[in-house]
Design an enzyme around this catalytic site. Structure first.
Site, PDB file in Angstrom:
ATOM      1  N   GLY A   8       0.831  -1.205   0.000  1.00  0.00           N
ATOM      2  CA  GLY A   8       0.000   0.000   0.000  1.00  0.00           C
ATOM      3  C   GLY A   8       0.856   1.242   0.000  1.00  0.00           C
ATOM      4  N   ARG A  35      -1.126  -1.463  -6.173  1.00  0.00           N
ATOM      5  CA  ARG A  35      -1.764  -1.853  -7.439  1.00  0.00           C
ATOM      6  C   ARG A  35      -1.613  -0.779  -8.504  1.00  0.00           C
ATOM      7  NH1 ARG A  35      -8.055  -1.816  -5.307  1.00  0.00           N
ATOM      8  NH2 ARG A  35      -8.136   0.376  -4.649  1.00  0.00           N
ATOM      9  N   THR A  85      -4.398  -2.816   7.809  1.00  0.00           N
ATOM     10  CA  THR A  85      -5.528  -2.529   6.932  1.00  0.00           C
ATOM     11  C   THR A  85      -6.842  -2.838   7.651  1.00  0.00           C
ATOM     12  OG1 THR A  85      -4.210  -3.034   4.976  1.00  0.00           O
ATOM     13  CG2 THR A  85      -6.596  -3.147   4.724  1.00  0.00           C
ATOM     14  N   SER A 108      -3.941  -5.299  14.432  1.00  0.00           N
ATOM     15  CA  SER A 108      -4.796  -4.462  15.258  1.00  0.00           C
ATOM     16  C   SER A 108      -5.725  -3.685  14.343  1.00  0.00           C
ATOM     17  CB  SER A 108      -3.971  -3.495  16.110  1.00  0.00           C
ATOM     18  OG  SER A 108      -4.833  -2.663  16.874  1.00  0.00           O
ATOM     19  N   HIS A 141     -15.605   9.803  10.300  1.00  0.00           N
ATOM     20  CA  HIS A 141     -14.444   9.734   9.419  1.00  0.00           C
ATOM     21  C   HIS A 141     -14.665  10.579   8.165  1.00  0.00           C
ATOM     22  CE1 HIS A 141     -13.407   6.156  11.846  1.00  0.00           C
ATOM     23  NE2 HIS A 141     -12.169   6.418  11.478  1.00  0.00           N
ATOM     24  N   LYS A 145     -13.603   7.327   3.236  1.00  0.00           N
ATOM     25  CA  LYS A 145     -13.498   6.029   3.914  1.00  0.00           C
ATOM     26  C   LYS A 145     -14.559   5.090   3.364  1.00  0.00           C
ATOM     27  CE  LYS A 145     -13.172   3.843   8.472  1.00  0.00           C
ATOM     28  NZ  LYS A 145     -11.950   3.118   8.086  1.00  0.00           N
TER      29      LYS A 145
END
Length: 251
Positions: A8, A35, A85, A108, A141, A145
């Site tokens: 990532g 990606r 993630t 976590s 958020h 998201k």
């Protein structure tokens, strides 16, 4: 020197991690996975399966769909991995457990030290309030998201259920005209908007008084900092499943 494969690497958290790791004299990124093609000061790959670079630990801050391949690679290469993630399915969580039998896995739902201390506090106070207080969680958020509710909201809800005598049923938002809102329910509510990095409030509402526990993330740096701490912690482990609570307890 702790050598890191960053999964990532071209995402928002990936760029924050690149900057933070560059400030650590004992750590360096030796390969990046994303990606989307991108340029960097280290080799980059669109698939982790194509990466042939030796490393001491993998940090994954990508998309949940990329996590299974990262876990497969980690298990095959016996490289410890930090899974940061969110939005993981039950199947992926099962794969995490299985991968921990082959190599060390740090997982976590939230890498913030503060959030994990909040979860610890929840486990302490919930038993005292369980019989009389409704418990609700509100999470906020940014509008980019994708997953809802947040993994952190579920982490905090699970902390409540770890501490109660009778497990609560999670209610995702509330609507209707004839709700009873019993103590056996735990409401989890999601707000999405603007550029809010992350805010979580656990509400204990009882007879004539309300207690609120609140955590506000002011930047993404707190999550990157936690991931870096986790990478240092797990890089010399061989097998097993680790989390932020274990890191805190051993610090």
């Amino acid at each position: 020197m702790i050598e890191i494969i960053l999964s990532g690497a071209n995402g928002r958290m990936g760029h924050v991690l690149q900057t933070m790791i560059a400030q650590q004299p004992e750590m360096q990124v030796v390969a990046g996975i994303d990606r989307e093609t991108f340029s960097a000061d280290f080799p980059t790959y669109q698939s982790i399966a194509d990466c042939q670079v030796d490393a001491d630990v993998i940090i994954d801050f990508s998309h949940y769909s990329a996590v299974p391949a990262v876990l497969d690679y980690s298990a095959a290469k016996k490289i410890p991995v930090v899974v940061a993630t969110t939005g993981l399915t039950d199947e992926i969580k099962e794969q995490i457990t299985k991968t921990a039998e082959q190599t060390a896995v740090f997982f976590s739902a939230n890498m913030s030290l503060g959030i994990n201390l909040l979860a610890k506090a929840i486990r302490e106070i919930t038993p005292v309030l369980e019989d009389e207080f409704n418990i609700e969680i509100v999470e906020k958020h940014h509008n980019q998201k994708k997953d809802s509710p947040s993994g952190t909201a579920l982490l905090l809800a699970d902390a409540v259920n770890d501490a109660v005598e009778e497990k609560k049923t999670y209610i995702y938002g509330r609507h209707g005209n004839d709700l009873e809102n019993p103590l056996s329910e735990l409401g989890i509510h999601a707000v999405r908007g603007g550029t809010i990095p992350g805010e979580h409030t656990v509400i204990y509402a009882g007879p004539d008084e309300v207690i609120e526990l609140n955590h506000l993330a002011l930047s993404r740096n707190i999550f990157a900092s936690g991931a870096v701490k986790a990478a240092k912690y797990v890089s010399d482990k061989t097998t097993g499943l680790y989390d932020m609570e274990k890191l805190i307890d051993e610090s």
